[in-house]
Design an enzyme around this catalytic site. Sequence first.
Site, short mmCIF file in Angstrom:
data_model
loop_
_atom_site.label_atom_id
_atom_site.label_comp_id
_atom_site.label_asym_id
_atom_site.label_seq_id
_atom_site.Cartn_x
_atom_site.Cartn_y
_atom_site.Cartn_z
N ALA A 199 54.22 25.83 11.01
CA ALA A 199 52.83 26.31 10.94
C ALA A 199 52.59 27.07 9.64
O ALA A 199 53.49 27.74 9.12
CB ALA A 199 52.54 27.21 12.13
N ARG B 152 33.43 10.18 10.50
CA ARG B 152 32.68 9.64 9.35
C ARG B 152 33.14 8.21 9.07
O ARG B 152 34.08 7.71 9.68
CB ARG B 152 32.86 10.57 8.16
N ALA C 287 46.06 22.82 15.17
CA ALA C 287 44.75 23.38 14.82
C ALA C 287 44.73 23.82 13.36
O ALA C 287 45.70 24.38 12.86
CB ALA C 287 44.45 24.58 15.71
N ARG D 151 56.08 28.22 3.26
CA ARG D 151 55.20 29.37 3.40
C ARG D 151 55.96 30.62 2.96
O ARG D 151 57.20 30.64 2.96
CB ARG D 151 54.72 29.53 4.84
N ARG E 48 -2.53 7.99 4.30
CA ARG E 48 -2.69 8.79 5.52
C ARG E 48 -1.35 9.22 6.13
O ARG E 48 -1.29 10.03 7.03
CB ARG E 48 -3.50 7.99 6.56
N GLY F 266 0.80 -1.23 0.00
CA GLY F 266 0.00 0.00 0.00
C GLY F 266 0.83 1.27 0.00
O GLY F 266 2.02 1.26 0.35
C1 UD1 Z 1 -6.65 -3.16 7.82
C2 UD1 Z 1 -7.89 -4.04 7.95
C3 UD1 Z 1 -8.63 -3.66 9.23
C4 UD1 Z 1 -7.70 -3.82 10.42
C5 UD1 Z 1 -6.41 -3.04 10.24
C6 UD1 Z 1 -5.44 -3.44 11.32
C7 UD1 Z 1 -8.59 -4.47 5.65
C8 UD1 Z 1 -9.59 -4.19 4.60
N1 UD1 Z 1 -8.75 -3.85 6.81
O1 UD1 Z 1 -7.11 -1.83 7.68
O2 UD1 Z 1 -9.76 -4.51 9.40
O3 UD1 Z 1 -8.37 -3.40 11.59
O4 UD1 Z 1 -5.81 -3.33 8.96
O5 UD1 Z 1 -4.30 -2.64 11.31
O6 UD1 Z 1 -7.70 -5.24 5.46
N2 UD1 Z 1 -1.75 -3.29 1.47
C9 UD1 Z 1 -1.29 -3.91 0.34
N3 UD1 Z 1 -1.96 -3.75 -0.82
C10 UD1 Z 1 -3.11 -3.03 -0.91
C11 UD1 Z 1 -3.59 -2.40 0.26
C12 UD1 Z 1 -2.88 -2.55 1.43
O7 UD1 Z 1 -0.26 -4.60 0.37
O8 UD1 Z 1 -3.68 -2.95 -2.01
C13 UD1 Z 1 -0.98 -3.44 2.73
C14 UD1 Z 1 -0.53 -2.10 3.30
O9 UD1 Z 1 0.75 -1.75 2.81
C15 UD1 Z 1 -0.56 -2.33 4.81
C16 UD1 Z 1 -1.57 -3.46 4.98
O10 UD1 Z 1 -1.81 -4.00 3.71
O11 UD1 Z 1 0.69 -2.73 5.29
C17 UD1 Z 1 -2.87 -2.95 5.58
O12 UD1 Z 1 -3.41 -1.94 4.75
P1 UD1 Z 1 -4.06 -0.62 5.34
O13 UD1 Z 1 -4.51 0.20 4.22
O14 UD1 Z 1 -3.16 -0.02 6.34
O15 UD1 Z 1 -5.34 -1.23 6.06
P2 UD1 Z 1 -6.20 -0.60 7.23
O16 UD1 Z 1 -7.09 0.42 6.66
O17 UD1 Z 1 -5.32 -0.20 8.34
CA CA Z 2 -3.17 -0.08 8.60
#
Ligand code: UD1
Ligand code: CA
Length: 460
Positions: free
Chosen positions: A430, A340, A387, A447, A18, A14
């Site tokens: 120096a 570093r 220095a 120098r 948010r 995802g």
């Molecule tokens: C999801 C659950 C919710 C639960 C919550 C817990 C669903 C529909 N809902 O909601 O019931 O309470 O998690 O934290 O699953 N992801 C993908 N591909 C996608 C969409 C999402 O890999 O197409 C991955 C995201 O990167 C993330 C995870 O799935 O790591 C959850 O997705 P997110 O959108 O955060 O779900 P929530 O709305 O939190």
């Molecule tokens: Ca989530």
Amino acid sequence: MNKSFACALVLAGGKGTRMHSDSPKVLKTLLGESMLYYVYKALKPALGEDVFTIVGFESGQVEKAFPAMKDRFVLQEEQLGTGHALQMGWGRIMDAGVEYCLVVNGDTPLIQEQVISDFLAAVKEEGSDLSFMSITPDDPASFGRVIRDKDGHVTAIVEAKDYDEGVHGPVSGEVNAGIYCLKITVVDSLLSKLNNNNNSGEYYITDLVDLAVECGMNVTAVNAGNSIDLMGINSPFELAQAENALRLRTSERLLKSGVTLHSWESVVVGPGVEIEPGAEIFGPCEIYGRSKIERGAVVESHCRIVDSFVSGGALIKAYSHLEEAQVGPECMVGPYGRLRPGAVLEEGSKVGNFVEVKKAVLGKGAKASHLTYLGDSEIGAGTNIGAGTITCNYDGVNKHKTVIGEGAFIGSNTALVAPVTIGKGALIGAGSTITKNVKDGDLGVARGKQVNISRTFKKS
Ligand code: UD1
Ligand code: CA
């Protein structure tokens, strides 16, 4: 836990809208390590190498961050929801030759290995077809709501956006944690039944629950109470809450082990850092990566230490930055020292304020106390660097080396134009710009000669 019992699928495709970030949410860090780092760390003891990951948004960045997981990433080109992500990974899961698949949201970094092994053990004992973990947090926020019938059996998970009290009844407070265990051969028949008829227009993995119940499958939920460990992180605020919890937990663990922490609430220590009992750290400061701080070392406030080794008896004074550096016993760094990558300080050597060291070794007892740059250099034991000394290591194309023998004395404001070698016990006047080698014991001066001209002022 028998490793061939289950494989795991981490959902990390995802965008994390948010989070308001241009990089994948699962790469956001807590105490210097990404969310995915923690998820993998928790999965490893029970699942071993059988961990697959769904990647999608900026997949290249995620794959690059975890080269060890190579060949176990599955691309979800379009991110159509968690159910769709599962569908994309299903082929790999079927091929894994195991009975169950543990599915974990990649945005759940506080998860502990014990929770995972307990959950797998519960599933094994129960023989569930579909099981998931639930929590009962103070605020159900955007979590999916768990619905149970009057006998307490789980019937569905309804996403917050789709929840209608008129239809679903009052909210119970129990929500889905986003960790599922699926019996592969059984759940296989449900995957094609997922649809996106909901308020998000996404395919939800959570719809598997009522589909499974309708088909008469054995569906269970394992409740973990009000644990912050299973909190999903969607926003900067939630990330800060989780990081805070982790930071306090780490500091508490260190204190109890015998590390002295001053202003302990502002000491930030990453999960891969080792600090021996008897070390002393002043907050605020940050220590990350694979750093090690030995017993008897002192790190003053406002330091940032990454992937570095600080030996017993060493003192890192305030506002110093260390990265991939090694500080030997009884050394002193700072205040305002900068080490570093490749900086090696041998026993008792000293790097003072506003001194930068890169890929350079300071031999035993060598000193560079003020305003100096030492790059691509070898400094012999007991040598004193005045220095304002600069090793001119870069000619615009290549880097060159400066070698200074033992017991040499480099006068203040010297430019050492590399490649150049200064012999043992040599003395540099120096203000010199040294372009030629200086032999052992010799004096090198380069120098302009001072000219004093008297001035007569005419009275007007
Ligand atoms: C999801 C659950 C919710 C639960 C919550 C817990 C669903 C529909 N809902 O909601 O019931 O309470 O998690 O934290 O699953 N992801 C993908 N591909 C996608 C969409 C999402 O890999 O197409 C991955 C995201 O990167 C993330 C995870 O799935 O790591 C959850 O997705 P997110 O959108 O955060 O779900 P929530 O709305 O939190
Ligand atoms: Ca989530």
